[in-house]
Write a protein that holds these residues in place. Sequence first.
Motif, PDB file in Angstrom:
ATOM      1  N   THR A  93       0.832  -1.200   0.000  1.00 20.99           N
ATOM      2  CA  THR A  93       0.000   0.000   0.000  1.00 20.99           C
ATOM      3  C   THR A  93       0.872   1.257   0.000  1.00 20.99           C
ATOM      4  N   HIS A  94       0.242   2.365  -0.374  1.00 16.34           N
ATOM      5  CA  HIS A  94       0.962   3.640  -0.383  1.00 16.34           C
ATOM      6  C   HIS A  94       1.491   3.969   1.015  1.00 16.34           C
ATOM      7  N   THR A  95       0.656   3.775   2.028  1.00 15.72           N
ATOM      8  CA  THR A  95       1.087   4.036   3.405  1.00 15.72           C
ATOM      9  C   THR A  95       2.188   3.079   3.833  1.00 15.72           C
ATOM     10  N   GLY A  96       2.006   1.797   3.490  1.00 12.85           N
ATOM     11  CA  GLY A  96       3.027   0.809   3.832  1.00 12.85           C
ATOM     12  C   GLY A  96       4.348   1.104   3.160  1.00 12.85           C
ATOM     13  N   CYS A  97       4.293   1.581   1.930  1.00 11.74           N
ATOM     14  CA  CYS A  97       5.510   1.920   1.190  1.00 11.74           C
ATOM     15  C   CYS A  97       6.241   3.081   1.856  1.00 11.74           C
ATOM     16  N   LEU A  98       5.488   4.119   2.234  1.00 11.57           N
ATOM     17  CA  LEU A  98       6.104   5.274   2.890  1.00 11.57           C
ATOM     18  C   LEU A  98       6.678   4.893   4.255  1.00 11.57           C
ATOM     19  N   MET A  99       5.986   4.023   4.975  1.00  9.91           N
ATOM     20  CA  MET A  99       6.498   3.592   6.280  1.00  9.91           C
ATOM     21  C   MET A  99       7.780   2.790   6.125  1.00  9.91           C
ATOM     22  N   GLN A 100       7.817   1.899   5.110  1.00 15.40           N
ATOM     23  CA  GLN A 100       9.024   1.124   4.871  1.00 15.40           C
ATOM     24  C   GLN A 100      10.181   2.040   4.482  1.00 15.40           C
ATOM     25  N   MET A 101       9.900   3.032   3.628  1.00 16.29           N
ATOM     26  CA  MET A 101      10.932   3.973   3.227  1.00 16.29           C
ATOM     27  C   MET A 101      11.437   4.765   4.425  1.00 16.29           C
ATOM     28  N   TYR A 102      10.511   5.182   5.304  1.00 16.88           N
ATOM     29  CA  TYR A 102      10.892   5.963   6.485  1.00 16.88           C
ATOM     30  C   TYR A 102      11.837   5.176   7.395  1.00 16.88           C
ATOM     31  N   PHE A 103      11.440   3.963   7.756  1.00 19.50           N
ATOM     32  CA  PHE A 103      12.272   3.173   8.664  1.00 19.50           C
ATOM     33  C   PHE A 103      13.591   2.776   8.011  1.00 19.50           C
ATOM     34  N   PHE A 104      13.553   2.504   6.714  1.00 18.96           N
ATOM     35  CA  PHE A 104      14.790   2.180   6.010  1.00 18.96           C
ATOM     36  C   PHE A 104      15.759   3.358   6.047  1.00 18.96           C
TER      37      PHE A 104
END
Length: 305
Positions: A93-104
């Motif tokens: 999901t768009h939210t999941g993608c942004l969260m993964q990018m943030y933590f990465f």
Amino acid sequence: MGIRNQTTLSDFLLLGFCELPEQQPLLFGIFLGMSLVTMLGNLLIILAIGSDQHLHTPMYFFLANLSFIDTCFSCTIVPKVLVNIQTQHHTITHTGCLMQMYFFMALTLLDDFLLAVMAYDRYVAICLPLHYIMIMHPQSCLLLVAASWLCSHLLAFSLTLLMSQFSFCDSHSIPHFFCDVPPLLKLACSDTHIFQVTMLSEAVLSGMIPLTCVLVSYSHIIRTILRVPSAGGKHKVFSTCGSHLTVVTLFYGTLFVVYFQPSSSYSADTGMVASVIYTIVTPMLNPFIYSLRNRDMQGALWSIP
């Protein structure tokens, strides 16, 4: 078309390994095995340092933090890769993608800052040994680690906030195995100028400054080592830095391949190979690098109840 029909307009497709259908079981086994080794190795390092009083020093305190970060790194990237390979549903999901990018990004920046802190610790220990206890007292160590955590999360949050304002093109297909910045920029239909200026500014702050700290610290360390009269003494002093230098080389070498190039010349294949190294391989190797040549660490690992 099967994969595309399973998505909505708010989903992204992580197509990093879709072109290798016959190798999916092998890739699943490799990534699962490497993830388990990473988790076990880094948790053993943390347990050994926590249980052995002789390792309650600044150097091992920073190493325990690095092992914790590497464990979190593996949890941020690998589980989604394994689920995608196993289920063949490559959506996020768009939210999941942004969260993964943030933590990465936060964990990568934290690695960056912590490696610089560890280099400074070795500089003080080798070049200013009489002042080591005074400079690297527990409060200073806690402050350095806390500042690293705070700066990394603030920088990652600012870029994630900017990325969340973008609109993306219809394909939403990311030629990567996780939501990284360069492939997402390739899909953006919005004006990315402000984002790229911000990212460049943060790269100077979070990349060049820590790297300069590492290089300056080791230039002083090397000069100090060269003044040691005996070959045995030189080897003993340098052995305390060899593991850290190896990790620094792996970390910065792969990051330069992916991020220190114009977005227009970004290569998905090269980016994926380099990303596998610093997101999966390097966190797995770190426990071996820091323990194989360290007798204190080996003793602590063998004495774990």
